[in-house]
Design an enzyme around this catalytic site. Structure first.
Site, PDB file in Angstrom:
ATOM      1  N   THR A  31      44.988  50.868  44.418  1.00 44.95           N
ATOM      2  CA  THR A  31      44.887  49.510  43.866  1.00 44.95           C
ATOM      3  C   THR A  31      43.451  49.290  43.412  1.00 44.95           C
ATOM      4  OG1 THR A  31      46.647  48.585  45.212  1.00 44.95           O
ATOM      5  CG2 THR A  31      44.902  47.060  44.576  1.00 44.95           C
ATOM      6  N   GLY A  36      53.632  41.938  46.170  1.00 45.98           N
ATOM      7  CA  GLY A  36      52.637  42.118  47.231  1.00 45.98           C
ATOM      8  C   GLY A  36      51.585  41.028  47.215  1.00 45.98           C
TER       9      GLY A  36
HETATM   10  N1  ASP Z   1      47.916  45.673  48.308  1.00 44.40           N
HETATM   11  C1  ASP Z   1      48.807  46.434  47.481  1.00 44.40           C
HETATM   12  C2  ASP Z   1      50.210  45.938  47.701  1.00 44.40           C
HETATM   13  O1  ASP Z   1      50.622  45.806  48.846  1.00 44.40           O
HETATM   14  C3  ASP Z   1      48.761  47.898  47.709  1.00 44.40           C
HETATM   15  C4  ASP Z   1      47.405  48.500  47.955  1.00 44.40           C
HETATM   16  O2  ASP Z   1      46.397  47.834  47.878  1.00 44.40           O
HETATM   17  O3  ASP Z   1      47.329  49.701  48.209  1.00 44.40           O
HETATM   18  O4  ASP Z   1      50.908  45.721  46.750  1.00 44.40           O
END
Ligand code: ASP
Length: 298
Positions: A179, A209
């Site tokens: 991300t 998310g």
């Molecule tokens: N926070 C992101 C999600 O849960 C994923 C990540 O940051 O790796 O969609």
């Protein structure tokens, strides 16, 4: 003095990939440095730098997004300015730069968040062309994960896996990685934050998310700005970036993100955070084995 901090996701990653990612982050910071030096606005800088990461298959955002259970990317993104302006898109597809669509939501509508087909239709109206390419490396990984899911004998059916998706993907890959996010304080002393993601591997169609949720994945206020990465469901429950930025009222960015991540650890929320406070101090913290990040002062 203008300053920018960026992250490329938190999680567990092998040494070789970690070093490769850190080099990519440094190159990206080199590319954006002239914008910092020439007084560009914080919102333009965070959008530009997140676009660069959305174009790179190494990250889990834009072109490099991970794929949902059905094998398609569904992306989340948001932007926020320190005056409270916010824009987000959730489960968007068919665009190259979700964060730029999120910015349009902020600037061209009275809404805060558009999702799914509505977000895609809005993007087309705003002139974003169709983009549906998926890197081979992500297609291959999706096939491997689906195969592993099918072959695993310890549970009885997909629903159990969906319930345990976090454990499953960590067991097989360990890298809920990639991300992307950025926070910038510009020469006019404005602060902007931006975050973009493909979410998590094999997520259910329609799963949203933390990334497009104000105060969860992205936040900015008169105290500072922050962008988060990690286990989205837990980040949302904590409103992690809002917590970090609120702490900047009394603490430097460095101390504030550290405290917020300590609270996250107690809440079983594996995550990483970056932030900048009103005085231009930067902060970064994570409770995962590693996080890709870097920063630059003008
Ligand atoms: N926070 C992101 C999600 O849960 C994923 C990540 O940051 O790796 O969609």
């Amino acid at each position: 003095m203008p300053v920018l901090i960026i992250h490329g996701g938190a999680g567990r990653i092998d040494k070789e990939r970690e070093e490769k990612g850190n080099k990519v982050i440094e190159n990206i910071l080199d590319t954006v440095e002239p914008m910092l030096k020439t007084g560009k606005r914080a919102m333009d800088i965070v959008e530009f730098v997140v676009n660069l990461m959305e174009d790179n298959e190494m990250f889990n955002a834009g072109y490099g997004s991970v794929l949902n259970y059905d094998g398609f990317p569904e992306m989340d993104a948001s932007v926020m300015l320190d005056d409270g302006s916010f824009g987000g898109v959730a489960s968007i597809y068919g665009v190259k730069h979700p964060v730029s669509v999120a910015r349009k939501v902020m600037e061209k509508t009275d809404h805060l968040l558009l999702n799914g087909k509505g977000a895609v239709d809005f993007a087309r109206v705003m002139g974003f062309s169709e983009f549906n390419e998926i890197p081979d490396v992500k297609k291959k990984r999706w096939k491997e994960l689906r195969y592993a899911l099918q072959e695993d004998k310890t549970t009885h059916g997909e629903l159990i896996y969906w319930k345990k998706l976090k454990d499953f993907t960590e067991m097989h890959y360990g890298d809920r990685y990639g991300t992307v996010g950025a926070v910038c304080l510009d020469s006019g002393e404005r602060i902007a934050s931006a975050t973009s993601t493909g979410g998590i591997w094999l997520k259910l169609y329609g799963r949203v998310g933390d990334t497009p949720i104000m105060g969860a994945g992205t936040y900015a206020s008169s105290y500072g700005g922050a962008s988060a990465t990690g286990y989205g469901e837990a980040i949302m429950k904590m409103f992690l970036t809002k917590r970090a930025v609120d702490l900047m009222k009394d603490y430097s960015a460095s101390e504030a993100v550290k405290r917020a991540v300590e609270e996250a650890t107690k809440a079983d929320c594996s995550c990483g955070l970056i932030g900048i406070d009103r005085d231009g101090n930067i902060g970064y913290a994570f409770n995962t084995p590693s996080m890709w990040f870097g920063y630059r002062h003008a």
